[in-house]
Scaffold this motif. Structure first.
Motif, PDB file in Angstrom:
ATOM      1  N   LEU A  47       0.807  -1.225   0.000  1.00  0.00           N
ATOM      2  CA  LEU A  47       0.000   0.000   0.000  1.00  0.00           C
ATOM      3  C   LEU A  47       0.839   1.274   0.000  1.00  0.00           C
ATOM      4  O   LEU A  47       0.302   2.371  -0.082  1.00  0.00           O
ATOM      5  CB  LEU A  47      -0.926   0.013   1.220  1.00  0.00           C
ATOM      6  N   PHE A  50       0.456   4.083  -2.684  1.00  0.00           N
ATOM      7  CA  PHE A  50      -0.800   4.829  -2.749  1.00  0.00           C
ATOM      8  C   PHE A  50      -0.726   6.028  -1.808  1.00  0.00           C
ATOM      9  O   PHE A  50      -0.046   6.002  -0.800  1.00  0.00           O
ATOM     10  CB  PHE A  50      -1.980   3.940  -2.345  1.00  0.00           C
ATOM     11  N   LEU A  60     -11.871   2.655   4.699  1.00  0.00           N
ATOM     12  CA  LEU A  60     -11.395   1.273   4.577  1.00  0.00           C
ATOM     13  C   LEU A  60     -11.751   0.456   5.816  1.00  0.00           C
ATOM     14  O   LEU A  60     -12.079  -0.730   5.705  1.00  0.00           O
ATOM     15  CB  LEU A  60      -9.885   1.249   4.338  1.00  0.00           C
ATOM     16  N   LEU A  92      -9.998   5.797  -4.833  1.00  0.00           N
ATOM     17  CA  LEU A  92      -9.483   4.487  -4.422  1.00  0.00           C
ATOM     18  C   LEU A  92      -9.773   3.408  -5.469  1.00  0.00           C
ATOM     19  O   LEU A  92      -9.002   2.450  -5.601  1.00  0.00           O
ATOM     20  CB  LEU A  92     -10.053   4.095  -3.060  1.00  0.00           C
ATOM     21  N   GLN A  95      -7.178   3.592  -8.183  1.00  0.00           N
ATOM     22  CA  GLN A  95      -5.899   3.044  -7.724  1.00  0.00           C
ATOM     23  C   GLN A  95      -5.951   1.513  -7.554  1.00  0.00           C
ATOM     24  O   GLN A  95      -4.946   0.898  -7.243  1.00  0.00           O
ATOM     25  CB  GLN A  95      -5.494   3.683  -6.390  1.00  0.00           C
ATOM     26  N   ILE A  97      -7.712  -0.100  -5.246  1.00  0.00           N
ATOM     27  CA  ILE A  97      -7.883  -0.495  -3.842  1.00  0.00           C
ATOM     28  C   ILE A  97      -9.317  -0.939  -3.588  1.00  0.00           C
ATOM     29  O   ILE A  97      -9.567  -1.876  -2.836  1.00  0.00           O
ATOM     30  CB  ILE A  97      -7.489   0.660  -2.907  1.00  0.00           C
ATOM     31  N   ILE A 114     -13.602  -3.740  -0.842  1.00  0.00           N
ATOM     32  CA  ILE A 114     -12.147  -3.731  -0.969  1.00  0.00           C
ATOM     33  C   ILE A 114     -11.779  -4.748  -2.040  1.00  0.00           C
ATOM     34  O   ILE A 114     -12.301  -5.872  -2.046  1.00  0.00           O
ATOM     35  CB  ILE A 114     -11.480  -4.084   0.376  1.00  0.00           C
ATOM     36  N   GLN A 118      -6.144  -6.515  -2.542  1.00  0.00           N
ATOM     37  CA  GLN A 118      -5.699  -5.538  -1.547  1.00  0.00           C
ATOM     38  C   GLN A 118      -6.140  -5.892  -0.122  1.00  0.00           C
ATOM     39  O   GLN A 118      -5.638  -5.346   0.846  1.00  0.00           O
ATOM     40  CB  GLN A 118      -6.233  -4.142  -1.898  1.00  0.00           C
ATOM     41  N   ILE A 122      -4.587  -4.487   3.579  1.00  0.00           N
ATOM     42  CA  ILE A 122      -5.422  -3.592   4.387  1.00  0.00           C
ATOM     43  C   ILE A 122      -5.719  -4.229   5.735  1.00  0.00           C
ATOM     44  O   ILE A 122      -5.660  -3.564   6.778  1.00  0.00           O
ATOM     45  CB  ILE A 122      -6.698  -3.204   3.618  1.00  0.00           C
TER      46      ILE A 122
END
Length: 165
Positions: A47, A50, A60, A92, A95, A97, A114, A118, A122
């Motif tokens: 991560l 990002f 998240l 997000l 990206q 995510i 999510i 990822q 996370i």
């Protein structure tokens, strides 16, 4: 940090004020240490590329703990406008995510989750904080936990100049 008191205050009030002042003093010393330690929780390598900020962390966290949901539900939980959440989700999603998918029950709605690739990163990022809160809150009764949460919410509101609730 004591404030002047009226001459007719009884001793019980003075003792309570001293207790409050002692608690405030302890918290004023504790809060920066807590924030500093939380900031030292390393962002997983997956991560690090990002640009994640605290506002992303809250979003998240909800998705991790509560599962996939809609933009409107996230907005209500985060207490922000749906357009704000939509912008965060868009960022997000671009990206990689988060993912948006159609709601099978209502194809007009989008469900936010999510991205599967990822999820482990996370989870590992948020796990230390969640474990620490569980350890701190577990010995408390449900009523004590609620008082603690309500106290933190009241503090947040007071610091921001808002009315609690």
């Amino acid at each position: 940090m004591s404030t002047p008191r009226a001459h007719d205050a009884d001793e019980g009030d003075e003792g309570d004020e001293k207790g409050v002042d002692d608690a405030v003093r302890t918290l004023l010393l504790l809060m920066p240490r807590m924030v500093g330690r939380v900031k030292k929780i390393p962002v997983p390598e997956a991560l690090q590329s990002f640009s994640l900020a605290p506002r992303h962390l809250s979003l998240l966290s909800y998705l991790l703990f509560d599962g996939p949901t809609t933009v409107n539900e996230l907005a209500a939980r985060l207490q922000v406008a749906p357009t704000t959440v939509s912008l965060l989700v868009g960022d997000l999603s671009r990206q990689g995510i988060l993912e948006r998918r159609e709601d099978e029950a209502d194809r007009r709605r989008r469900i936010i989750c999510i991205a599967a690739d990822q999820q482990p990163a996370i989870t590992s990022w948020l796990a230390p904080g969640a474990a620490a809160w569980r350890k701190a809150l577990a010995p408390l009764t449900p009523d004590q936990r609620q008082i603690f949460v309500d106290t933190l919410l009241a503090y947040e509101a007071a610091v921001s100049g808002e009315e609690p609730g």
